[in-house]
Design an enzyme around this catalytic site. Structure first.
Site, short mmCIF file in Angstrom:
data_model
loop_
_atom_site.label_atom_id
_atom_site.label_comp_id
_atom_site.label_asym_id
_atom_site.label_seq_id
_atom_site.Cartn_x
_atom_site.Cartn_y
_atom_site.Cartn_z
N GLN A 23 34.50 -6.63 -13.66
CA GLN A 23 34.33 -6.24 -12.26
C GLN A 23 35.68 -6.25 -11.56
O GLN A 23 36.03 -7.18 -10.87
CB GLN A 23 33.37 -7.24 -11.58
CG GLN A 23 33.04 -6.92 -10.15
CD GLN A 23 32.09 -5.75 -10.03
OE1 GLN A 23 31.10 -5.68 -10.74
NE2 GLN A 23 32.40 -4.85 -9.14
N PHE A 24 36.46 -5.19 -11.77
CA PHE A 24 37.81 -5.17 -11.22
C PHE A 24 37.83 -5.20 -9.71
O PHE A 24 38.80 -5.63 -9.10
CB PHE A 24 38.61 -3.98 -11.78
CG PHE A 24 38.53 -2.73 -10.94
CD1 PHE A 24 39.56 -2.43 -10.05
CD2 PHE A 24 37.46 -1.88 -11.04
CE1 PHE A 24 39.51 -1.29 -9.28
CE2 PHE A 24 37.40 -0.73 -10.27
CZ PHE A 24 38.42 -0.44 -9.38
N THR A 25 36.74 -4.81 -9.07
CA THR A 25 36.72 -4.81 -7.61
C THR A 25 36.79 -6.22 -7.02
O THR A 25 37.08 -6.37 -5.85
CB THR A 25 35.50 -4.06 -7.05
OG1 THR A 25 34.32 -4.68 -7.52
CG2 THR A 25 35.53 -2.59 -7.45
#
Length: 145
Positions: free
Chosen positions: A78-80
């Site tokens: 989940q790079f966000t």
């Protein structure tokens, strides 16, 4: 590394309309990797998560870890989570790790979690995923290492 963890009754990942992975009672972990992160961050984060006492005992106190209850773990990239929303209305992802490093540390984190001996499922890195869960509690924690 950053993680958003949720105690779940069940959770799953579906990609392109097909079930990719699923767990029962346990922890759903969303993981974000930042530029500064190293293997030691992944090790510490994995150790913290598998030993975090967030499951209730017979007195309804959070005294048991996912290991203690024989739970399962679902890890989703989940790079966000690395997005910075402090300025303006568009998140900045300047702190996010480059792709190769992010994949390497995500995989290393998953390997460290699997050392616990628990069933560990994953999402698929860089894929559009539908993540479904039944949050148990709800119990949700933000962890940074």
């Amino acid at each position: 590394m950053k993680a958003l963890i949720q105690r779940v009754k069940e959770a799953s990942v579906t990609i392109d309309g097909k079930l990719y992975s699923k767990i029962g009672k346990g922890i759903l972990v969303f993981v974000g990797v930042e530029k500064e992160d190293q293997n030691i961050n992944a090790e510490k984060l994995a150790e913290k998560i598998v030993n975090l006492r967030i499951f209730e005992d017979e007195n309804e106190k959070m005294n048991y870890s996912v290991i203690d209850v024989g739970g399962e773990i679902l890890v989703v990239s989940q790079f966000t989570l690395c997005g910075d929303c402090k300025k303006g209305t568009r998140p900045s992802f300047d702190k996010s790790a480059p792709l190769d490093k992010a994949i390497e540390l995500y995989d290393y984190f998953v390997d460290r979690v699997r050392l616990s001996g628990l069933k560990t499922a994953t999402g698929k890195f860089r894929s559009m995923m539908d993540v479904a869960l039944i949050n148990d509690g709800p119990v949700t924690f933000w962890i940074e290492k």
